[in-house]
Design an enzyme around this catalytic site. Structure first.
Site: not given
Ligand code: FMN
Length: 386
Positions: A194-196
């Site tokens: 995923g990412n932030r």
């Protein structure tokens, strides 16, 4: 062109009134600044005349007889008292008594003046008379005290002014598709790549478009914040689901692709949870479908397409320019994720709006203000299209 009488009274927040005059002028309004002697100690009347593009020698009295809106920002405790009781001893209070039409007042003072029963009573009188009050906000006031008393932000006052002028529904009848958040690409039943991205920027865009009267659909990828009320929310966890939802929601007048969609996903995914083991776990990633490029290639008539580029530094901006052409979109919103005070998972942002006709730098601000600037620009592009 609406005429706005713009009263400025003697508080530190007079400097913020300069931005408000600029917004009103930029919005095509005829602004007549009226500055009390108290306010002139903080920001000279000449400055307001220059920002309103008027001669400092102009006699304002002829304008007092007809105006579409009367604004006082900042409004001191002193001027609130005078407005409540009908005193007319300077340009602002004279104009207030002479004005027939909506009045918008943005008080600013220290929290103790704001809480004083005299001020409370004056506010009640004004409210009962139909005066629209905006703010004050809670925060640190100029003297360093914390509390309610800080003038509302110029953008908020401007939005209220536009509503009172009947101009705020600028996207009425338009449909807007917004993507927000960050996709998650599963590795197994419980793990993902995923990412932030928190989704704050996309949520602010959806909220702004809705407030301007648009019918908004929000494709929400794992938001860390609440979606705004009044928009259709479609959860989309992965890039694949996001693509399917974009395809199912074709035909929007404006598409704002703010989500951080994974560029790569694990090639193999297990439906079970992979048990812990001592051996390394080697993962191969494959590219995900390019949603923005597909939209650019199959654009519907008149549709305005806005992409986002979260990249690092000057080279990142260069890549954003190149992305504009490569993906055939109308606007790329570049934000520099090399900085940790803006962008991913931060309340503020600072962006460059890159379009074929030029670039605009939007200074660091809360994401709702950045969203307004982006939607303003997108509206200009929509108008050019029609
Ligand atoms: C440095 C300084 C800051 C001030 N800030 C405020 C303020 O934020 N709000 C307020 O109600 N009065 C403030 N005052 C007091 C007003 O300037 C004073 O009441 C003045 O008479 C207001 O006049 P006017 O309402 O005609 O502009 C401040 C005074 C000084 C000297």
């Amino acid at each position: 062109m609406a005429r706005v009488l713009f009263g400025v009274t003697g508080g530190i927040a007079a400097y913020k009134a300069c931005d408000l005059v600029r917004l009103l002028v930029k919005g095509g309004h005829d602004v007549v600044p009226l500055v009390t002697p108290g306010a002139d100690r903080f920001v000279r009347a000449r400055t307001f005349a220059a920002l309103a593009r008027r001669s400092p020698a102009e006699d304002p009295y002829p304008h007092l007889t007809r105006a579409d809106l009367f604004v006082v920002a900042p409004a001191t405790a002193n001027t609130l008292a005078k407005l409540a009781h009908g005193l007319a001893d300077n340009l602002v209070t004279e104009a207030a008594l002479a004005h027939r039409g909506p009045t918008l007042v943005a008080p600013a003072m220290n929290p103790r003046m704001w809480a004083n029963p005299a001020t409370r009573a004056n506010l009640e009188i004004l409210r009962a008379r139909g005066t629209v009050l905006v703010g004050p906000d809670e925060g640190e006031v100029a003297e360093g005290e914390w509390g309610v008393g800080r003038m509302a932000e110029p953008e908020e006052i401007y939005a209220r002014a536009r509503t009172l002028l009947g101009e705020s529904e600028t996207l009425l009848g338009k449909s807007v598709l917004v993507t927000a958040g960050g996709t998650r690409e599963p590795l197994d039943a419980v793990r993902f790549v995923g990412n932030r991205s928190s989704g704050r920027m996309g949520v602010a865009l959806a909220d702004t478009a809705r407030k301007r009267g648009a019918k908004v659909t929000l494709l929400a990828a794992n938001l860390a914040v609440e979606p705004p009320a009044g928009v259709d929310v479609i959860p989309t966890t992965t890039a694949e689901e996001m693509l399917a939802a974009v395809r199912a929601n074709r035909g929007a007048d404006l598409v704002l692709m703010a989500a951080a969609v994974a560029d790569y996903r694990p090639t193999d995914r297990s439906d079970d949870k992979r048990p812990k083991a001592d051996a390394p776990w080697q993962v191969t990633l494959e590219p995900t479908p390019d949603i923005l490029a597909e939209l650019g290639a199959r654009r519907e008539n008149g549709q305005v397409l806005v992409g986002f580029a979260a990249d690092r530094g000057a080279n990142g901006l260069e890549r954003a320019r190149e992305k504009l052409a490569r993906k055939a979109v109308d606007l790329i919103v570049f934000n520099d994720v090399a900085r940790d005070d803006i962008g991913f998972d931060a309340p503020d942002n600072e962006v460059v709006l890159v379009s074929a006709s030029g670039e605009t730098h939007v200074e660091k601000a809360p994401k709702d203000r950045i969203a307004s600037a982006i939607v303003d620009r997108a509206e200009e592009l929509l108008r050019e299209r029609s």
